[in-house]
Design an enzyme around this catalytic site. Sequence first.
Site, PDB file in Angstrom:
ATOM      1  N   LYS A 182       0.837  -1.211   0.000  1.00  0.00           N
ATOM      2  CA  LYS A 182       0.000   0.000   0.000  1.00  0.00           C
ATOM      3  C   LYS A 182       0.870   1.257   0.000  1.00  0.00           C
ATOM      4  CE  LYS A 182      -4.383  -1.552   0.615  1.00  0.00           C
ATOM      5  NZ  LYS A 182      -4.115  -2.959   0.431  1.00  0.00           N
ATOM      6  N   LYS A 242      -2.965 -13.830 -11.793  1.00  0.00           N
ATOM      7  CA  LYS A 242      -3.534 -14.599 -10.688  1.00  0.00           C
ATOM      8  C   LYS A 242      -5.022 -14.265 -10.533  1.00  0.00           C
ATOM      9  CE  LYS A 242      -3.578 -14.716  -5.703  1.00  0.00           C
ATOM     10  NZ  LYS A 242      -3.604 -13.946  -4.530  1.00  0.00           N
ATOM     11  N   LYS A 256     -10.088 -11.298  -6.599  1.00  0.00           N
ATOM     12  CA  LYS A 256     -11.163 -10.310  -6.569  1.00  0.00           C
ATOM     13  C   LYS A 256     -10.606  -8.925  -6.888  1.00  0.00           C
ATOM     14  CE  LYS A 256     -12.637 -12.494  -3.044  1.00  0.00           C
ATOM     15  NZ  LYS A 256     -12.831 -12.794  -1.659  1.00  0.00           N
TER      16      LYS A 256
END
Length: 328
Positions: free
Chosen positions: A111, A199, A202
């Site tokens: 992040k 990969k 979501k």
Amino acid sequence: METILTGIQSTGQPHIGNYLGAIKPAIHLAQSFQSYLFIADYHSLTKIHRSDEFHHNVYEVAATWLACGLNPEKAVIYRQSDIREIFELAWILACFTPKGFMNRAHSYKDKVAKNLEAGNKDPDFGISMGLFNYPILMSADILLFSANKVPVGEDQIQHIEFARDIAQKFNNNYGDIIKLPEALVQKEVKIVPGLDGRKMSKSYNNHIPLFVDSKKLRKLIMKIKTDSSPPESPKDPENSLIFDLYKEFSTESQQQELRAWYLRGIGWGEAKQVLFEAIDKELSEKREVYNQFMEDPSRLDKILFEGAQKARDVAKINLDKIREAVGV
Ligand code: ADP
Ligand code: TRP
């Protein structure tokens, strides 16, 4: 008997990658180990701030575990937020966790790197303390149940190492109170590719949700990226996303058949149809069970409630030992 424990965050309906990489192997292990399998709903609170969505997502994951064959009489299945002891332990563990460990956590570092890449002045922009402390909560999930083995995907290994290191720091001070867990990464489980070849995840929005209806499933499979070679030209099965996925849903002899068809020349539409039929066959019965659970969440509530009671019986005993060691 050894204990295995693993959790899945409730961030939306599990996809085929979660099924092959985490759910199926854990259910297989649950046949021969004392198992704790849970829904990490408070972990998902780092992302999901809508109460109706938060609540609903728990059912999707619980129904998935059960539809995929988890037997709640044998394994303990529960909702993380029902086990209050986990959160007390998380605080205790936080007091033995050097902050530097958390600075090194992959998810946090990713992040920060994204913020810097985006030219953000504040490297911690948009990062909550929940996300920063995520690995401590995960350590509490594991250590509270004295789990010996934690079946996870490779991306989670660092978290298990944190749990070991934190437990070790606690034990250095108070003696051998907390059991050190080990990650159990199944080598044969590969990273399942998504519709675009990356990969399946979501977060990339390239996933196939596990229990979409047949029609939608077919539609998604037809979206898999392919090249523009004509149907009659021979194709390389070892270099094909469709074939990679097919391997997970077929026997060796079925794979031989499709391999031969590839070499003779197969149209991508035909290959996708074969893949669709294989996946649909494996999932259709489970999908029905899933839908039945989703139509009657009170059944899920009952199973989760009973699971939580069993889990808390163990959690209380273990937490008491830890509280006593601390001097509470
Ligand atoms: P997502 O990337 O979709 O958010 P999670 O990180 O919540 O998925 O993963 C939950 C579990 O499923 C983890 O144990 C992870 O290793 C496994 N998993 C996720 N995606 C895949 C994949 N594409 N192939 C194999 N296993 C996967
Ligand atoms: N962090 C795990 C994931 O994203 C989910 C998880 C939470 C977990 N607590 C756990 C996995 C404890 C194993 C053990 O996949």
